[in-house]
Structure formats: structure tokens, C-alpha cells
Design a protein around this motif. Structure first.
Motif: not given
Length: 629
Positions: A23, A52-53, A213
């Protein structure tokens, strides 16, 4: 046995393996660039956000809003003048480690034009995977990636013949080889039609679902493409105007008094709002999301700001063990040398043209000074032949590099930033790849002119003549690399000859003067001209080492320069020796080589470029010393 097959299968699908979450959070990020003689222009104004991932994030905004700048700063491509905080999995970003795990696919698809898709993919796997997996698994990985990106049919196509969509997908494929957990893309749909754009974004969404990401800037997505993004981040005038899910954008605009018409693309409407088509709502929108600090806007509870949910960090273990160079410097050198050799082989027309050019110039110069070498009445004319030979070996290696290398630097920057290889391996491969052509083409000119002008047929003199010519050629090439590594084509082609001209004039300034009669400043300039040492070396190779008096034709009553020592006095070289001139020429070559390496490393750094620093100096001087503009 089954366990072994599972391991091999996992390796062959290396690009699809799940990645630990990464992230990226940024807070109060500010970036400015020099603008005008005394000021600067702010591009990003204290923006904040969280990417965010597992999500496909789109950064939207009108032209000049700061989308590409935000991508550049977050990726670390431009970070020298950025201020603010950038966190990776709740820890401050360490640039050296972060660069090992992220890849940046830029807007312009910079690809090697003389390679096929398959050749480029093989080189990518050799550089990025090294000896960690076998060649068979590498090939399976390549085939799998090409099939996923619908490039199988084009695998034997030269990259210069690919369509726009194929070039974009190939740019992504080249970076997927070692399965990076973070991918940045700047305008990935630029130049693509609607179908190709949809396919490209669909692919990115699939990759994001694998735990990566993925962050991309995009200008005007269609409604279909807009719906594919997991997270929308809007920037305008360097500020965050919205951060959240795409379907929440219309309610968000309604909450500030802007109703999106039915059947209207929300992305288009938002861009129009940010462009002040309906009035100035910038301050209101930015304050509504606290310039990105609220992180996500929710239509059900826009007044309540939920705390940030941060993941447990697996960042350190991932970066240290999996994302350093997989191949050694020697392996990188061999792969890059192989790639450059393929490119030279494919560009045979250019090599033939250079061969013709050296041959043509050789016959022209040889014809101009035909049979002057052993003629005591034309010694000064023969000196002119040596001077022209040095000029030939100055310009012929200089100009092609000034025209070509500024474009090559752009590709080098992308590959170096994405950690394909180190600069040392590239620089050594570049030097070695150019050397055979230089030696062969130099030999063509020297053989033609040396025999046509009837220079002394003595092996030691011929070898000395050849060595000086090659060293001048290599020095000119190194000077060209030093200039073109920092400048564009226009400025390189202008500055290169401008620097070469005074060196050329100083190389023969001593003609008709005694050494003590030359002003000290001119002597200093002569000592800094590598062409001067080249002329001295050629003169000493032909006339030095105790050469006997030249023959004086019967048609001439008197030959005043038939004695080599008389020539040395005339051209101001009475205190010159071949060994000293060659040594100084070699030192100049090393200085140019080191300078070109240093300039190239400076260009590849994320710090402000040399020209930008010079711009700061110029503005400081004008501002503090009242120099008129």
C-alpha cells in the motif's frame, strides 16, 4: 514427483503468482518547478491519498492538472524537489528498496525497433530472471505472458512494425517478467482506439486482482473503461478533488450542488467541472475531501471520516530478497552486447552507408594529396593531409552519436529506472559494441589515403599512424556521448561542432610561429585540444624517428622543407615526440570517457538535471547582481 511438478508450474506462471500487499500512502505532497527568472510554479499542492494493493487506481484530471507529476513523484522518477511524506505499508519509503519492487511504464512506448517481440522478451527474461530458473521455464513464462496479452501472433514481428495497441501491451509484458508488486502507468490508453483501450484496462484490472498495486493516470476514459477502475483519484490545479469509488462520484457532485445529466459519462462531467465549465468549485471540492486526507468519500456517510486501515508490513523481506538484480554484471554485459550486436546486424543498410562514406572520403582526400608523401617540395601540403585526416576522424564519429544517442538515452532511462541492468554493464557493452565498426571503418579510410598519398611504407610508421587515427576517432565519439547524454538532438548537433571548431583551429595554430611567440592563453588552449595531439602524432609518425631527407623533384630548384626538422620548426613542433603526444591523447580519451560516464549517471539519477541546475544558477545571478535580461 508431484511436488516437483507443482514447483515447476508455479515458476512457469511466475507473472501470475500472488504478491504480498504493498500500500502506498502519501500526505501533504508538494512539488514545484522553476518558472520565470525568479520564481517557481507549484504543480502539486499538499495532496494526500492512499493507493491500496489489489486495486486498479485511476488518476484523472484535465490537462495540466498534475496527473503525470503525481505518478512521477510516487514512482520515484522525479523526487528531487518533492516535499511531503510517502509511506509504503506504513513505513517511510526507502527509495533504493522501493525501486526494486516497482515498475514504471511511461506514456511513450520506447522499444528497441530492430528486435522482434520474442527476442525482446528473451532479453528481458535473461536480464530480470538471470540464472534463477532454467531456459525452458523462461520460455514457458514468455509464452504464457504473450498469450495472456494476445501477442502470440506477433512474436516474430519487429517492434517497429507493431500497432499502437501491440506496442502498449508489449511494454507491459516486458515488465511482467519478474512479477513486480507495484506498477505505475502514465496514460496507458494514449493513441489507442476504444477497443484496444478497453482491452488494456481489462488486462490491468486482471493483474491488480492478483494482489498488485496498479496506479495509472488517464485523461478521458469512456464510461465502460471508467467503470473498470476500483479507485478513482481526481486532481485539478494540483489539488485532490475526489478520492473514492467511481460509482460514488455522481452522489459526491450532487452533495456540492452539481447534478450530472442522465446518460452523461461521469468522468467527462467531472473533467468539465474541474475545468470550471460550470463555475469555480475547486475550493469546495478540495475541502470536501480535505485535499485527499479523507482518503475515501462514501455517499452513505460523507461527514464521518473513517480511520485509515493499514496493513501489516511485509515490505522489507520482499524487497531485500526478491527484487535486486537477478543477473550478475557480467551476465548483463553479455546480454546487452548480444542485443546491440543483433541491432547492428539488422541495421546493415546504415553500416553499408558508413562504409561507403569512409570509402568516398578516403578517395577524395587521397586524390587531393596524391603522391605528396615522399615529395620534398610538397611537405607542407602533406602536413595539410594529416590535418584533414584528423578533422575526418573528428566529425565522422561525432555527428552520428549526436544525432542518435539522445533518443537512446530515453530508452536507457526507462530500462535503468525499471532495474533491467546496471549502468556499468550498459556502458561497457556500448563501448565494446561500437569498437569493431570503428576499427574496420578507420582501416578503410587509412588504407586508401595512406597508399594514394604515398606515405612511407614502413610497418612501424603505418602502425603509429593507425593508432593515432583510432584514438582521435574514439576520443571524438566519447566527447559526443558526454554531450548527447545531457542534451536533446537539436542542442547536441549545435553544441558539438561549436566545441570542435576551436579545438580544430588550435590544433594547427603553431604554423609559422615559434613556441615562445604564441600567447600563453593560446598555448593553454592548444594543450586542451585533443586534435592538437592527434596532428602532432601523425606528423611524428610520418616524419619523426630519424627519417632521412625527402627527395626533391628535378623540376624544382630548391625544396626548403625536404628536411623533416625544418618542417617541425615551421609548424611549431620542434619539441614534440610521438610517445608524449600519444600519451596525452590517451589521457584526453580517458577524460572524455569518464566525463561521458559521469554525465550519463547524472542524467539517470532522480535529482535535477545539469541544465536545470545551471538554470537555477542563472536566475540567482540575475536576481542578485542586477544583470539585465
Amino acid at each position: 514427483m508431484d511436488n516437483f511438478d507443482d514447483i515447476e508450474s508455479a515458476k512457469s506462471h511466475h507473472h501470475l503468482m500472488k504478491r504480498p500487499p504493498v500500500d502506498i500512502e502519501f500526505s501533504d505532497l508538494t512539488y514545484s518547478v522553476p518558472h520565470g527568472p525568479n520564481g517557481s510554479k507549484i504543480i502539486l499542492r499538499s495532496v494526500s491519498g492512499l493507493f491500496r494493493s489489489g486495486e486498479l487506481t485511476a488518476i484523472l484530471g484535465p490537462s495540466g492538472a498534475g496527473k503525470s507529476t503525481l505518478i512521477n513523484v510516487l514512482a520515484g522518477y522525479r523526487c528531487g524537489d518533492a516535499r511531503g511524506s510517502i509511506m509504503v505499508n506504513s513505513k517511510p519509503r526507502d527509495m533504493k528498496s522501493f525501486r526494486k519492487m516497482c515498475r514504471y511504464i511511461m506514456q511513450e512506448d520506447l522499444l528497441q525497433p530492430s528486435l522482434t517481440v520474442m527476442e525482446s522478451m528473451k532479453i528481458s527474461t535473461d536480464l530480470k530472471l538471470g540464472h534463477t530458473i532454467t531456459d525452458d521455464i523462461k520460455l514457458e513464462t514468455i509464452e504464457s505472458i504473450l498469450e495472456m496479452l494476445r501477442l502470440t501472433k506477433a512474436k516474430n514481428t519487429l517492434m517497429e512494425n507493431l500497432s499502437g495497441g501491440e506496442r502498449k501491451r508489449l511494454s507491459i509484458a516486458l515488465e511482467l517478467v519478474n512479477n513486480p508488486p507495484v506498477i505505475f502507468l502514465d496514460e496507458p490508453t494514449t493513441g489507442l482506439d476504444d477497443l484496444s483501450s478497453t482491452q488494456c484496462v481489462s488486462l490491468l484490472k486482471e493483474l491488480a486482482h492478483g494482489g498488485r498495486t496498479i496506479i495509472c493516470s488517464i485523461h478521458t476514459p469512456s464510461a465502460r473503461i471508467f467503470a473498470m477502475f476500483s479507485h478513482i483519484y481526481i486532481v485539478a490545479e494540483g489539488q485532490c478533488m475526489f478520492s473514492g469509488v467511481g460509482q460514488d462520484m455522481v452522489p459526491y457532485l450532487s452533495s456540492i450542488g452539481l447534478n450530472c445529466p442522465k446518460h452523461f459519462n461521469p468522468a467527462d462531467f467531472m473533467i468539465e467541472v474541474c475545468s470550471r465549465e460550470y463555475g469555480d468549485f475547486s475550493e469546495k471540492m478540495s475541502s470536501s475531501v480535505d485535499n485527499g486526507k479523507c482518503l475515501r468519500w462514501h455517499k452513505d456517510n460523507s461527514e464521518t471520516r473513517k480511520p485509515i486501515v493499514r496493513r501489516a508490513s511485509q515490505y522489507d523481506t520482499v524487497s531485500k530478497h526478491h527484487y535486486d538484480f537477478s543477473s550478475s554484471g557480467w551476465s548483463q554485459f553479455k546480454v546487452l552486447l548480444r542485443r546491440m550486436a543483433i541491432q547492428h546486424k539488422r541495421n546493415i543498410a546504415y553500416l553499408l552507408f558508413k562504409f561507403f562514406m569512409y570509402t568516398f572520403i578516403g578517395f577524395v582526400v587521397g586524390g587531393m594529396f596524391f603522391q605528396f608523401g615522399n615529395d620534398g617540395s610538397r611537405t607542407l601540403y602533406n602536413y595539410g593531409f594529416m590535418f584533414i585526416t584528423i578533422i575526418v576522424f573528428m566529425y565522422t564519429p561525432l555527428m552520428p552519436v549526436l544525432l542518435k544517442f539522445p533518443h537512446e538515452v530515453q530508452l536507457l532511462k526507462r530500462e535503468y529506472f525499471n532495474r533491467w541492468y546496471g549502468l556499468n554493464a550498459y556502458f561497457c557493452a556500448l563501448t565494446c559494441s561500437q569498437l569493431p565498426a570503428q576499427l574496420i571503418l578507420s582501416s578503410v579510410y587509412i588504407v586508401i589515403t595512406y597508399f594514394l598519398t604515398n606515405q612511407p611504407l614502413e610497418w612501424d610508421r603505418m602502425l603509429k599512424f593507425y593508432v593515432i587515427c583510432v584514438m582521435v576517432s574514439l576520443s571524438s565519439e566519447s566527447l559526443a556521448y558526454a554531450l548527447s547524454s545531457q542534451l536533446n538532438v537539436t542542442n547536441s548537433v549545435f553544441l558539438g561542432p561549436c566545441l570542435a571548431c576551436p579545438m580544430m583551429l588550435l590544433s594547427s595554430f603553431g604554423l609559422g610561429y615559434k613556441e615562445e611567440e604564441i600567447p600563453a592563453l593560446i598555448r593553454l588552449g592548444m594543450s586542451l585540444s585533443y586534435l592538437r595531439y592527434g596532428v602532432e602524432g601523425l606528423v611524428m609518425s610520418v616524419y619523426g624517428n630519424g627519417r632521412a631527407r625527402l627527395d626533391c623533384p628535378k623540376s624544382e630548384d630548391y625544396c626548403d622543407l625536404r628536411d623533416p626538422s625544418a618542417l617541425f620548426d615551421t609548424v611549431g613542433m620542434s619539441e614534440v615526440s610521438y610517445g608524449k603526444s600519444l600519451t596525452l591523447l590517451c589521457l584526453m580519451f580517458i577524460a572524455f570517457k569518464v566525463t561521458s560516464y559521469a554525465m550519463l549517471r547524472w542524467r539517470l539519477s532522480t535529482n535535477p538535471s545539469l541544465l536545470l541546475k545551471l538554470g537555477f544558477v542563472g536566475r540567482f545571478i540575475k536576481a542578485h547582481f542586477n544583470i539585465p535580461r
